[in-house]
Motif scaffolding. Structure first.
Motif, PDB file in Angstrom:
ATOM      1  N   PHE A 138       0.814  -1.217   0.000  1.00 44.48           N
ATOM      2  CA  PHE A 138       0.000   0.000   0.000  1.00 44.48           C
ATOM      3  C   PHE A 138       0.852   1.273   0.000  1.00 44.48           C
ATOM      4  O   PHE A 138       0.485   2.269   0.613  1.00 44.48           O
ATOM      5  N   ALA A 139       1.997   1.238  -0.699  1.00 44.95           N
ATOM      6  CA  ALA A 139       2.885   2.401  -0.713  1.00 44.95           C
ATOM      7  C   ALA A 139       2.204   3.646  -1.272  1.00 44.95           C
ATOM      8  O   ALA A 139       2.549   4.772  -0.894  1.00 44.95           O
ATOM      9  N   ASP A 140       1.218   3.463  -2.184  1.00 40.72           N
ATOM     10  CA  ASP A 140       0.547   4.623  -2.775  1.00 40.72           C
ATOM     11  C   ASP A 140      -0.496   5.241  -1.848  1.00 40.72           C
ATOM     12  O   ASP A 140      -1.064   6.289  -2.167  1.00 40.72           O
ATOM     13  N   LYS A 141      -0.765   4.622  -0.673  1.00 39.37           N
ATOM     14  CA  LYS A 141      -1.731   5.158   0.285  1.00 39.37           C
ATOM     15  C   LYS A 141      -1.078   5.567   1.612  1.00 39.37           C
ATOM     16  O   LYS A 141      -1.696   6.227   2.439  1.00 39.37           O
ATOM     17  N   ILE A 142       0.192   5.159   1.819  1.00 39.10           N
ATOM     18  CA  ILE A 142       0.922   5.526   3.027  1.00 39.10           C
ATOM     19  C   ILE A 142       1.514   6.919   2.843  1.00 39.10           C
ATOM     20  O   ILE A 142       2.074   7.232   1.793  1.00 39.10           O
ATOM     21  N   PHE A 143       1.390   7.762   3.877  1.00 36.56           N
ATOM     22  CA  PHE A 143       1.755   9.166   3.688  1.00 36.56           C
ATOM     23  C   PHE A 143       2.373   9.779   4.936  1.00 36.56           C
ATOM     24  O   PHE A 143       2.293   9.239   6.031  1.00 36.56           O
ATOM     25  N   GLN A 144       2.965  10.950   4.710  1.00 37.87           N
ATOM     26  CA  GLN A 144       3.298  11.896   5.772  1.00 37.87           C
ATOM     27  C   GLN A 144       2.879  13.270   5.256  1.00 37.87           C
ATOM     28  O   GLN A 144       2.590  13.440   4.073  1.00 37.87           O
TER      29      GLN A 144
ATOM     30  N   MET B 166       0.341  16.438   1.264  1.00 37.64           N
ATOM     31  CA  MET B 166       0.470  14.990   1.429  1.00 37.64           C
ATOM     32  C   MET B 166       1.672  14.492   0.624  1.00 37.64           C
ATOM     33  O   MET B 166       1.778  14.746  -0.578  1.00 37.64           O
ATOM     34  N   MET B 167       2.570  13.775   1.297  1.00 35.08           N
ATOM     35  CA  MET B 167       3.716  13.165   0.624  1.00 35.08           C
ATOM     36  C   MET B 167       3.554  11.657   0.740  1.00 35.08           C
ATOM     37  O   MET B 167       3.598  11.101   1.849  1.00 35.08           O
ATOM     38  N   PHE B 168       3.347  11.008  -0.399  1.00 33.97           N
ATOM     39  CA  PHE B 168       3.075   9.565  -0.402  1.00 33.97           C
ATOM     40  C   PHE B 168       4.372   8.778  -0.533  1.00 33.97           C
ATOM     41  O   PHE B 168       5.303   9.165  -1.258  1.00 33.97           O
ATOM     42  N   LEU B 169       4.390   7.660   0.161  1.00 35.06           N
ATOM     43  CA  LEU B 169       5.579   6.798   0.140  1.00 35.06           C
ATOM     44  C   LEU B 169       5.910   6.333  -1.273  1.00 35.06           C
ATOM     45  O   LEU B 169       7.074   6.179  -1.631  1.00 35.06           O
ATOM     46  N   SER B 170       4.904   6.142  -2.108  1.00 31.46           N
ATOM     47  CA  SER B 170       5.127   5.659  -3.475  1.00 31.46           C
ATOM     48  C   SER B 170       5.970   6.634  -4.293  1.00 31.46           C
ATOM     49  O   SER B 170       6.623   6.239  -5.265  1.00 31.46           O
ATOM     50  N   ASP B 171       5.959   7.944  -3.910  1.00 33.26           N
ATOM     51  CA  ASP B 171       6.777   8.932  -4.624  1.00 33.26           C
ATOM     52  C   ASP B 171       8.218   8.935  -4.132  1.00 33.26           C
ATOM     53  O   ASP B 171       9.086   9.549  -4.760  1.00 33.26           O
TER      54      ASP B 171
END
Length: 670
Positions: free
Chosen positions: A341-347, A399-404
């Protein structure tokens, strides 16, 4: 073993040493009567140290100066009557490769490349002698005038005897080292493209002097960075124990030709995501990506700016939870959550970007948990693609997503850290295995060089290294091309410095053999589609001119030997030799393809189709019929030997024939 002095002490130098202990800034370097560099007292500065008011002296100005600077500049500008001779037997894919390896003095080689490669090199990397007291530096002859320099360079090739020991006993003088580096950097700067960049690798012995020197050559405004490279864990020598800190770093000065035109490519350090998270925990750092979006819905359009291609959206529903809670609820490990779920995990962050500020202004009166800005970036990793950036809550935190921040490679996520000016992640151990060849003076890791190459070059860019050593730069160029599918080219220059290896007598031989072996290794691995798989090189050697002495000083010819003037080429030189000197003189790319055809029984070289045609037949049988046949090929340039013409009438008529049949052709002879 040092010899006994067998003479009384030099009291002057002892006194200067005492002054240096009291006033370090008052002792400098100067040339003695015998031309050697020695310590000397700056009496104007000493007077000021001993005065209670300002004393008169020379006008002060900020500049870098040392004994021999003017002579070094003369050496950079003085012409030479030398050439590059091709060495087909030592080359790989001579006829098709775009790469060059030049054996010889790099000062001479850089001069020879000025016409052909002026303003065409994208990146220069060099790893020069460090002035450690245990290495060698080039001994340049500054004692002659420009005319003498030119005359002598035609008579004698000293490229094999250009190194002198830089021993501890000479005090590791900065002046000698600066005089060696200055003319080479001056010449190299002329070869750089307007968007080019130079990297100079050094240790702490001359890091300060090098920075000042680069500032003088390239300009203070073109300073980019000083990169600190962690090279080892080791310590200091026994004699320095307790007197200095452990030495574990080296430095790379980076200067642009024109900083306004420089564009660095994004380069990232890749670490396996699970390893990165654990490293944060072990180091006591806070891992920021700890939340996941479980629901984002009810999207609606707030505003559209058609002219700028920007749209603003709102989301009425937003639900999030911690990674730990999500893992428990779904009976997953945290590693599995990150992996799926890297595209939904964020900071979130309060980044002060223009996009965020515009979004805050345009959505100020919208009360929703999430807003978005959809637009097309004009630069960066998403250049030209439509993206949506999300902003959370009333504060519109981005929002900064882990997928980026990660990249999926072979089924696993790797975290991407944008490279900084501290490079502490490159392995320096076991470098003897790289390139399948041993090198006595220390290699640089190809990973380090690949990073520099990826950071600054693309496509068909040209890369230059004129302190080639074992050839690591060329190896890195081939490896990086294989990985990203580009077709970068290289020029390497290495002095035929003697070495004690059993298999090789010269360092330049080590360089060439490494290129051969490294090329084979690269081709055996997976290569990206689109790369032309050029792992070859044209080997060339700096040598005296192909032209006999009379070519440069015809007035000195004994009239009784006038027949010598008809054939003004040295007897040991081949048509290949002549072709490359003509290419140098005319500024023709030395890596262009070359073919040879027979026209009316005479060999004619064609460079890159019709860029240059050369006939070096010296039989005295070139007639008008042959010239007319050659003119039908309509070359941009054509060259003949003086000794080749059947008679003087043919020589006179050559230009007229080309004016009629190929008016764009430039005609010359040697």
């Amino acid at each position: 073993m040092e010899r006994l002095k067998m003479h009384s002490p030099n009291l002057t130098q002892d006194n200067i040493a005492r002054i240096r202990d009291l006033f370090p800034g008052c002792v400098t370097e100067a040339k003695g009567e015998d031309g050697s560099v020695k310590l000397a007292v700056d009496f104007d500065q000493l007077r000021q140290e001993l005065a209670e008011s300002i004393v008169e002296g020379p006008q002060e100005r900020y500049h870098l100066n040392w004994p021999g600077k003017r002579e070094a500049l003369l050496a950079a500008n003085a012409p030479i009557a030398k050439t590059l001779r091709p060495c087909r037997d030592e080359s790989v894919d001579f006829d098709t490769t775009k790469n060059l390896f030049i054996e010889g003095d790099n000062l001479d080689a850089l001069k020879l490349l000025q016409e052909t490669y002026l303003g065409k090199v994208k990146m220069i990397y060099i790893d020069p002698p460090y002035n450690t007291g245990n290495d060698f530096i080039y001994e340049d002859d500054f004692s002659v005038t420009t005319d003498e320099f030119l005359k002598r360079s035609n008579q004698k090739d000293e490229s094999g005897n250009r190194l002198v020991a830089n021993t501890m006993s000479n005090g590791r003088f900065h002046s000698d080292w600066l005089s060696m580096m200055y003319p080479r950097l001056k010449l190299a700067s002329r070869l750089l493209r307007d968007d080019g960049i130079v990297f100079v690798h050094i240790d702490d012995n001359e890091v300060d002097s090098l920075g000042k020197l680069c500032t003088e050559v390239f300009g203070e405004d073109n300073f980019i960075n000083i990169i600190t490279v962690k090279t080892k864990v080791g310590g200091v020598s026994g004699s320095s124990e307790g007197k200095s800190l452990k030495d574990t770093t080296e430095f790379i000065w980076a200067f642009a030709k024109n900083k306004e035109n420089l564009q660095l490519n994004p380069v990232y350090i890749k670490t396996k995501l699970s390893d990165r998270i654990r490293a944060y925990e072990q180091e006591g750092k806070s891992w920021k990506y700890t939340s996941i979006i479980t629901k984002l819905a009810e999207k609606f359009l707030i505003k559209e700016d058609v002219a700028r291609g920007v749209r603003f959206f709102g989301y009425k529903t937003l639900e999030t939870m911690s990674i730990q809670a999500f893992a428990r609820e779904n009976k997953l490990t945290e590693d599995a959550v990150y992996d799926q779920f890297a595209d939904k995990i964020f900071q979130t962050t309060n980044a002060q970007s223009s996009v965020r500020l515009t979004t805050m202004r345009e959505t100020a009166n919208i009360d929703v948990p999430m807003v978005g800005c959809e637009y097309k970036p004009i630069k960066g990793r998403n250049e030209g693609s439509v993206i949506e950036v999300l902003y959370k809550g009333e504060q519109r935190r981005m929002m900064m997503f882990l997928s980026d921040a990660v990249q999926r490679i072979d089924g696993s996520y790797y975290y991407l850290d944008k490279v900084s000016s501290l490079w502490d992640d490159i392995e320096y151990n076991n470098l003897t295995k790289e390139g399948d060849i041993e090198f006595p003076n220390g290699k640089k890791p190809i990973r380090l060089l690949q990073r520099i190459i990826a950071l600054t070059t693309t496509d068909d860019d040209l890369i230059l290294d004129f302190f080639a050593g074992s050839g690591s730069t060329a190896h890195a160029v081939m490896q990086q091309n294989a990985e990203d599918g580009s077709n970068r080219r290289f020029i390497l220059i290495q002095l035929p410095e003697k070495c004690d290896q059993e298999e090789f007598s010269k360092i330049s031989d080590i360089s060439k053999e490494r290129l051969r072996r490294a090329g084979k290794q690269v081709l055996e691995e997976t290569c990206k589609e689109g790369w032309r798989q050029d792992v070859g090189f044209r080997a060339m050697q700096v040598d005296t001119s192909n032209m006999a002495d009379v070519y440069y000083a015809p007035d000195a010819l004994d009239k009784a030997k006038f027949d010598l003037f008809v054939d003004n080429i040295k007897p040991d030189r081949t048509p290949d030799d002549l072709l490359f000197q003509v290419m140098l003189d005319w500024g023709v790319n030395l890596a262009l393809p070359i073919t040879k055809q027979s026209i009316q029984g005479k060999d004619v070289f064609f460079v890159d189709g019709n860029a240059l045609a050369a006939c070096f037949d010296a039989s005295g049988s070139i007639d008008e019929a042959f010239v007319k046949e050659l003119a039908k090929h309509q070359p941009l340039r054509v060259v003949f030997r003086d000794a080749g013409y059947k008679n003087s009438a043919v020589k006179i008529n050559v230009e007229q024939i080309f004016k009629l049949l190929s008016p764009a052709t430039e005609v010359k002879c040697i």
